[in-house]
Design a protein around this motif. Structure first.
Motif, PDB file in Angstrom:
ATOM      1  N   UNK A 228       4.539  45.459  39.349  1.00  0.00           N
ATOM      2  CA  UNK A 228       5.078  46.364  38.249  1.00  0.00           C
ATOM      3  C   UNK A 228       4.083  46.368  37.182  1.00  0.00           C
TER       4      UNK A 228
ATOM      5  N   UNK B 133      10.985  52.311  34.396  1.00  0.00           N
ATOM      6  CA  UNK B 133      11.506  50.852  34.327  1.00  0.00           C
ATOM      7  C   UNK B 133      11.664  50.318  35.628  1.00  0.00           C
ATOM      8  N   UNK B 134      10.894  49.056  35.639  1.00  0.00           N
ATOM      9  CA  UNK B 134      11.087  48.193  36.828  1.00  0.00           C
ATOM     10  C   UNK B 134      12.185  47.061  36.710  1.00  0.00           C
ATOM     11  N   UNK B 135      13.035  47.111  37.485  1.00  0.00           N
ATOM     12  CA  UNK B 135      14.293  46.014  37.441  1.00  0.00           C
ATOM     13  C   UNK B 135      13.942  44.835  38.498  1.00  0.00           C
TER      14      UNK B 135
ATOM     15  N   UNK C 265      13.109  46.862  41.856  1.00  0.00           N
ATOM     16  CA  UNK C 265      13.216  48.172  42.091  1.00  0.00           C
ATOM     17  C   UNK C 265      12.594  49.068  41.028  1.00  0.00           C
TER      18      UNK C 265
ATOM     19  N   UNK D 290      12.389  52.525  38.864  1.00  0.00           N
ATOM     20  CA  UNK D 290      12.821  53.952  38.494  1.00  0.00           C
ATOM     21  C   UNK D 290      11.869  54.783  37.622  1.00  0.00           C
TER      22      UNK D 290
END
Lengths: 366, 366, 366
Positions: free
Chosen positions: A249, A290-292, C211, C213
């Motif tokens: 990330x 954005x990394x979730x 995840x 985005x």
């Protein structure tokens, strides 16, 4: 001169086998050709190399003890150690202060945790193990770590010592130990020596019948930047992301900093604190990112809480955790506060934390 | 025109199979689509490619023989040639002096042993095989090697010849042969051609249904530096270290040269001749280094005997031995004398040696 | 608010399982911690991540539909939307024009086919799938490709649109999807958004519970160079070489261009049109080179037909075909005419062709 059973790893059964080759002392064993040893039932190339190395270590320890006894004008009282007798200044060239036997994987992992922050540090060697705390030259990142004596194959400390360690040389020395596939990598022996103060590292590759020894002077600890105080902070947010995902990330962003925040149980690293990815600007090539990390965060503390961090530092820390195979990382953060990354290595017992100062945000944004 | 059984690898059984497709001559076989061949029982893609390639080789040999017959004014005596198809004397462009059929692994290994020393050499091609001797431009390193004809799949020499070989072009040509996993790599055919003197290399990749042919003029051998005399030296010390360990050892040092010596049956490569690793100097970052090869040395000759060598050269030689998968290296050295590294490749029969001049040492040290 | 069975991949059996955790709506499922889901029989980490992601997608689609309804002044008619969550007319920031769900391998392959020619293109998104045609800035190479909707896991188009796509950003976004070993790689969701026009890509790595985005403005299609007309040519020669062999062949030459021709059923790429490898010139280091693809060419059309092509372009196209795992390439060429490379990907249904202009040859040679 020690009996062969004084050698680590030689029990009565092995001693009986060795006797068939007239090997009865540590010295006999240290000097036998490996090919002779391998004629014995159940002794292959690796075991033969281990036995000879162990015998050589036994002899060296004895030599060192004997030296200390002799150079002190004393009498060697027993045939194993002579701990209470210190060296004289004149020629104590082999004064072993500490001997640590381990393998490539743990020692390289521990080194990685330090070298990501500094080039040299004060390493505290005590009966309990190894300990160090350091801050990087820019005062932005810190590390504080300990490695318990139980995590090493052997951890003999004659007296507590603080070593001024050149991490570049140390890393190069231990890097000769190849990664273990099924076990913990090639055997490594580290010795802290005195007068002059120096460090000696020996790495053995049993399958290639080769060993490499490196030795260099340690740095005067007083000339190394003192340890920082790591502040005790009240950080309301907590998350435990996957270490590899965290590393990837930090490398995924176009920009060099990001907001760390959470939404429910999702930890977020993103262009914006709330995870929104609509680009701010007007330019065609501006990205919202954005990394979730779903299910990584504890659902407590204020959701609005976020801080901005350098992705370079965060990435370096994550890489060190990944390379060192940390079993777990726990991230704690607050509102425009430093972030802490607490880590643990179960097998070896290493534990500690990184701390990273936030980037200062202007009113209303990054 | 040859019967199909004149093609290498085609016996009566295969000939009967081929006859069902109306393939009765080498020419028929050379021109059949691979997909047709594969309709035959027991003939897969690789075998089909091999058969067609072998048939094409047969035709080319016939052409060459025919050419020689014609250009020689002679008469073609037997049915393995086709004189009326041959070229006129004005353009004897296909005069094959030698044809060597082999695989990628052996020929790349042999090339590696030469190219580590020089860029071009005089390659002696005789009925017995290949031979070369060369010294590097600085007169520090030499190689002397031979590859017996029996080590190749096919080794046809019409007449002995010395080829001035551009190793860069040759290496690039044979490098198209991929490494073998279970066997010796992709098939390679080398042809030495005359008038004008040139080299032709064809590499086939049967699984991809593709072949690459490269051809270039050879160098006038007289314009290449003559072969050196490799001196017959009386070198008292001998050791047989692991080849990979030797390669890694040469790359492990901070400095660019090291002492080669022994202690008992341990071969030593180190900062000091006696294996001691205490740093000489005063600088914090000066290293004492030693790589030990236990049980590698013969316990004979004077232990005090040592010479200093360039680690770059030694490393290059060790790398060539490692890449070429030498089965064994025997190192011989003396007191301020050159070192010799004798090597052998059991499967292919290659044998030879490298020689490396010592660095001149001042009285009492390196 | 949708029932949980509205979520893709949730059937009655799964719905019953979920009910035991009081999960009855898509919203419940979107917000459940993964660890809770994994307490259910037969639901592992990957399946849990898939379910939660699918639920979140369901909610987003509903949001988007609601938005359109609201911003349109319309009434939300059925229960698959949730009007009270919709944004106000002022900020219609979530207008989804199209949603494409796929995996890393197909989308990266498709991107590769475009990015080898241009940096940005006009991507046509219709109910039938994706389509693009582009010519490189030098007017030498072109690509024309289509990807049918059926080749994607989900292909929802609200209205046809032409997107000005920045391929660098798109490639970087989808490259976060790792290659699949047994399947088609990490899940990827692409959304085309309106007002402002932008692209959003989300890549999920189920095994790492993470995840990513990315979102950016698309380019005004009118500012992108218009699509070229790809001419309909009568090309007499046809061949179907192995794609990997073609890629390697283009990289094997010393020079930057080569003749494409055939001899019987052998396709030839070489220094000369007829496959002859005798070097033309006088220089020692001049090479004659030829790569032969036996059995690759159709035996029809004039054998004398050949054209000269840039090996850089040809190599780039071959590399794109190889990276994108094209199942088949069909090459068509003529006498000093462009070459066409038609490709197909069976699993995903992609099809199209590259076209490459010939280098102009002088009378009688290259």
């Amino acid at each position: 001169m020690s009996d062969v059973e004084a050698v680590a790893g030689v029990g009565p059964a092995t001693a009986r086998k060795l006797a068939t080759l007239d090997i009865t002392s540590a010295s006999d064993l240290a000097n036998i050709p490996l090919s002779d040893l391998q004629t014995l039932d159940g002794i292959g190339a690796t075991r033969a190399m281990d036995l000879v190395t162990a015998a050589q270590n036994t002899l060296e320890s004895e030599d060192a003890a004997a030296e200390r006894a002799v150079t002190d004008g004393g009498v060697v009282a027993d045939d194993t150690t002579d701990a209470d007798v210190g060296p004289t200044p004149e020629t104590p060239s082999n004064d072993v202060v500490a001997t640590i036997v381990t393998h490539g994987d743990p020692i390289r992992s521990l080194t990685e945790l330090a070298s990501v922050v500094v080039d040299e540090l004060r390493l505290h060697v005590t009966e309990d193990g190894l300990e160090f705390t350091a801050v990087d030259p820019a005062n932005v990142g810190m590390v504080d770590a300990s490695a318990p004596a139980e995590g090493f194959s052997k951890f003999d400390v004659e007296r507590e010592v603080t070593v001024g360690l050149n991490l570049h040389l140390f890393e190069k020395a231990v890097s000769w130990a190849r990664k273990g596939r099924s076990d913990d990598g090639d055997p490594v022996r580290i010795q802290i020596l005195d007068d002059p103060a120096r460090v000696r590292v020996q790495v053995t590759r049993p399958d290639q019948s080769v060993a490499r020894r490196t030795e260099w002077f340690s740095i005067d600890p007083d000339s190394i930047r003192p340890e920082p105080d790591i502040p005790d902070l009240d950080l309301p947010c907590t998350a435990t992301p996957n270490v590899t995902a965290l590393r990837h990330a930090t490398g995924a962003f176009e920009r060099d900093h990001a907001h760390l925040s959470r939404s429910g149980t999702t930890m977020l690293l993103g262009t914006n604190a709330d995870g929104d990815t609509t680009p701010d600007g007007e330019a065609d090539d501006e990205l919202g990112e954005s990394v979730m990390f779903p299910n990584a965060a504890h659902d407590m503390g204020d959701e609005g809480v976020s801080s901005v961090f350098s992705l370079d530092y965060l990435g370096d820390f994550a890489q060190a955790l990944k390379s060192s195979k940390a079993d777990r990382v726990t991230i704690r953060w607050g509102d425009q506060f430093p972030v802490k990354l607490a880590f643990e290595h179960e097998d070896w017992g290493f534990a500690g934390e990184f701390m990273l100062a936030p980037r200062i945000q202007k009113e209303g944004g990054a």
